[in-house]
Write an enzyme that holds these catalytic residues in place. Sequence first.
Site: not given
Ligand code: PLP
Length: 386
Positions: A127, A212, A241
């Site tokens: 994700f 990420d 986050k």
């Molecule tokens: C939540 C998340 C995102 C997206 O972050 P947003 O602030 O909602 O755009 C991207 N990568 C990972 C691994 C995430 O957990």
Amino acid sequence: MNAVMNTYARFPLTLVRGEGARVWDDAGNCYLDFISGIAVDTLGHAHPKMTEALSAQAATMLHCSNLFHIPKQKQLAEKLCRASGLDAAFFCNSGAEANEAAIKLARKYFHDQGSTRRTVITATQSFHGRLLSTLTATGQDKVKIGFDPLPAGFVHVPLNDLDALKEVISSQTAAILLEPLQGEGGVNIADAAYLQAVRKLCDEHGILLMLDEVQTGIGRCGTMFAFEQAGIKPDILTLAKGLGGGVPIGAMLATDAAAASFGPGTHGSTFGGNPLSCTAALTVLDVLEEESLLENVNARGEQLMQGLKALQPRFPVIREVRGQGLLIGVELSVESAPFIAGARERGLLVLAAGPNVLRLLPPLNVTEAEVDEALVTLITVMENAQ
Ligand SMILES: *Cc1c(COP(=O)(O)O)cnc(C)c1O
């Protein structure tokens, strides 16, 4: 007609206040918060240091634009570079934006070398966010339906499958983008040996390794960044986050070699790295250190992990307990939704990660007593589900 667009299937709960790992709804009921705004509320709710720092910054200056130098942005960039071993940071407002910046930087880096490499390889079940670029990078079909035409240049391979990765690497591969631990996708851990092998492949082929750590970074997995546990270093790192502890901020960090491709006018963000959000992130980093929160993450993570594993023989519905630090998944042999509802009714907020995994994300300063309390609640929920 609801004035708020219906993009979330919301829990039947209105949270109005929080303190530490506890939150209260509009009827005055108290809950133990093992969601933390989806790994955002690093220091829990209403941490006095955060309240004080944000109040002081709000009374001084909220925003001034990146047309000017911003001392706290520089300070934050230096701290994140020191912690990650990378050289330069770009600030934005979310995880998706951080990944968009990473993808743009990878493309521009090869463009600047006169190379045609543009493709980014990511993992299935990953994700990476909801922008057109990042939902295309995401290795799950469900987020893409209805949003075509999607940008070109993304390929997905199963996580931890080195042969599958080798098969798709080509002369057009610019970058490999991975989560060291897939949060949304089911709490799936990238093996250390896999990450090490990917790093080696990237070096051999001149490919950028982009990690990420939007969900795993800033101490969540027991080290400042999850990649440290594999003994590797990425070329590009994305954060969001937990970085601001509740104030929106994202960051994309890179090596000098890659960062050189972002000059004036190549990328930007109006709000990115403003004085308020950088104050929040600096406070998170300060408190992590002052309160030795990495130690707490490891101790409480171990307590939670062992406590959950001890339930396995008693409750065969638990298929597997896995995770790192305070990002823990409980895979069930059935759908997780009734367990999430059962926990909520008993005063514990937990989350799903895919259809049959419970995801536990307490704040990093959760106490031993609070973890025990959550375990007791989960036992009651499991007993009632049998
Ligand atoms: C939540 C998340 C995102 C997206 O972050 P947003 O602030 O909602 O755009 C991207 N990568 C990972 C691994 C995430 O957990």
